[in-house]
Design an enzyme around this catalytic site. Structure first.
Site, PDB file in Angstrom:
ATOM      1  N   PHE A 142     -10.003  30.010  -3.001  1.00 48.93           N
ATOM      2  CA  PHE A 142     -10.656  29.097  -2.053  1.00 48.93           C
ATOM      3  C   PHE A 142     -11.534  28.120  -2.819  1.00 48.93           C
ATOM      4  CE2 PHE A 142     -13.971  27.607   0.788  1.00 48.93           C
ATOM      5  CZ  PHE A 142     -13.211  27.169   1.869  1.00 48.93           C
ATOM      6  N   ASP A 227     -14.765  27.918 -10.849  1.00 46.16           N
ATOM      7  CA  ASP A 227     -15.444  27.663  -9.583  1.00 46.16           C
ATOM      8  C   ASP A 227     -16.414  28.824  -9.352  1.00 46.16           C
ATOM      9  OD1 ASP A 227     -16.283  27.543  -6.973  1.00 46.16           O
ATOM     10  OD2 ASP A 227     -14.315  27.084  -6.118  1.00 46.16           O
ATOM     11  N   LYS A 256     -23.502  27.105  -2.963  1.00 43.76           N
ATOM     12  CA  LYS A 256     -24.022  28.201  -2.148  1.00 43.76           C
ATOM     13  C   LYS A 256     -25.475  28.617  -2.456  1.00 43.76           C
ATOM     14  CE  LYS A 256     -19.995  29.925   0.065  1.00 43.76           C
ATOM     15  NZ  LYS A 256     -18.702  29.498  -0.475  1.00 43.76           N
TER      16      LYS A 256
END
Ligand SMILES: *Cc1c(COP(=O)(O)O)cnc(C)c1O
Length: 408
Positions: A142, A227, A256
């Protein structure tokens, strides 16, 4: 101010009337947060093991973040992307110092940081690999919801959506070296992956695989991108997940948990990949003072309070407690690193269990029908672990996930 006096029912009715339907949300309205807890408009309290989706690294409304936002907002909120500002410079210095990278670009979301990495990879291909533009990414990965990051994402459900996708992404299964090597060609400019696939159900990459990717990237002059939007800044028990592997990428993305809930993201690069020219990448809100001050305060707190160590210790405790449930409950495959943890329940029951726990005041996440994911704030204590296990155990009982019930 009118909405503050509305009942929860009328709030929910107007939510359904006025919001685009892009998420299945339960019929509650979150209203307040403090530390490990959230409260809804009815006054119900929830122990938060979703952590704002691995975002509220210091817990809810921590003093460090509140103070930084209050101070910076009275000094300067936004000057324009056309100027330097002090928090931008200070945060850039801090991130490069702690990460082992030379340069940083700031944006506002994980998708945008990854979009920047994709553009940087294509620039590298254009400048140094004869126009190579293909990026190899992983099945089940993702990387975000912009059109390019959805194209990079290896999620089955994304495949039919918003066609045609951005061309130039090849998906290969994680930890399958032959598949990755077979995908490398003259057209390859980068390999991009998560070190622990978060949305994909908490699956970690293996060290020898990662070391082999690093070697191949060096040999072929391919950019290696990690990532670390979800795994970065303490989440996995190290400041950055790449430290678990002793393999450093050329480019790393963060978002995040980086500013504890304020929207900030970063793409870090080594000197060799300092390839953007003015105008190649930017954004109106990127590196604006308020977000930079928030990020600086949150990352400083993560370091000063040694929250990566706490993530490692509490994560180990949670894994031990979850493994302790194996004998009596239909729970298996406890996995993950630090405070990015997953376990399996029988196919189809994960959303049911998550909904039952929600009713009993515990927030957990079901990334798919057979996986529960836990990603609490990095400040979680042993008492919070005890409370989580108690509510989870009651939830397993209530939905009939005892070994006796499942076997009979
Ligand atoms: C959440 C996530 C993203 C997307 O970040 P947004 O801030 O939602 O755009 C990208 N990559 C990974 C690994 C993520 O977990």
């Amino acid at each position: 101010m009118q909405s503050l006096n509305k009942t929860t029912d009328s709030l929910l009715a107007s939510a359904k009337q006025s919001l685009l339907y892009t998420a299945n949300r339960p019929d509650i309205v979150m209203n307040r947060g403090e530390g490990m807890y959230l409260w809804d408009t009815e006054g119900n309290r929830y122990l938060d093991y979703v952590g704002g989706w691995a975002v509220t690294s210091l817990g809810h409304s921590p003093a460090a973040l509140r103070d930084a936002l209050a101070e910076q907002s009275s000094q300067l909120v936004h000057a324009s992307p056309g100027f330097y500002n002090k928090p931008m410079i200070e945060f850039a210095n801090l991130l490069t110092e702690i990460s082992g990278f030379d340069k940083v670009f700031f944006a506002n979301s994980g998708a945008e940081a990854n979009e920047s990495a994709i553009k940087l990879a294509r620039k590298h291909g254009a400048l140094h690999r004869d126009g190579a533009y293909e990026i190899i990414t992983m099945t089940n990965s993702f990387h975000g919801r912009t059109l390019a990051t959805m194209s990079a994402t290896g999620k089955e459900a994304f495949k039919p959506l918003f066609e045609p996708k951005i061309p130039g992404f090849k998906h290969v299964p994680i930890n399958d070296l032959d598949a990755c090597f077979a995908a490398i060609s003259d057209r390859t400019c980068a390999i991009m992956l998560e070190l622990v696939q978060g949305e994909g159900g908490v699956h970690a990459v293996e060290a020898p695989y990662l070391q082999a990717l690093r070697k191949a990237c060096d040999v072929y002059n391919i950019m290696l991108i990690f990532d670390e939007v979800q795994t970065g800044l303490g989440r996995t028990g190290k400041l950055f997940a790449y430290e678990h592997y002793g393999v450093k990428p050329d480019v790393m993305t963060l978002a995040k948990g980086i500013a504890g809930g304020y929207p900030v993201s970063a793409m870090l690069a080594t000197e060799k990949f300092d390839l953007f020219a003015p105008g190649d990448q930017g954004g109106t809100y990127g590196a604006a003072p308020l977000g930079m001050a928030a990020g600086y305060a949150v990352v400083s707190e993560i370091i000063n309070k040694r929250l990566a160590d706490n993530a490692a210790n509490q994560g180990a405790l949670i894994q031990e407690k979850l493994t302790g449930l194996f004998e009596d409950y239909a729970v298996s495959h406890v996995r993950g690193k630090g405070l990015l943890l997953g376990f399996n329940v029988p196919e189809g029951t994960a959303p049911v269990l998550a909904a039952e726990c929600l009713r009993n005041g515990l927030l957990i996440n079901a990334p798919n029908a057979s996986t529960i994911r836990l990603m609490p704030p990095l400040i979680v204590t042993a008492d919070d672990v005890e409370e989580m296990i108690t509510i989870l155990t009651a939830g397993l009982e209530a939905v009939g996930l005892t070994n006796e019930a499942v076997c009979s």
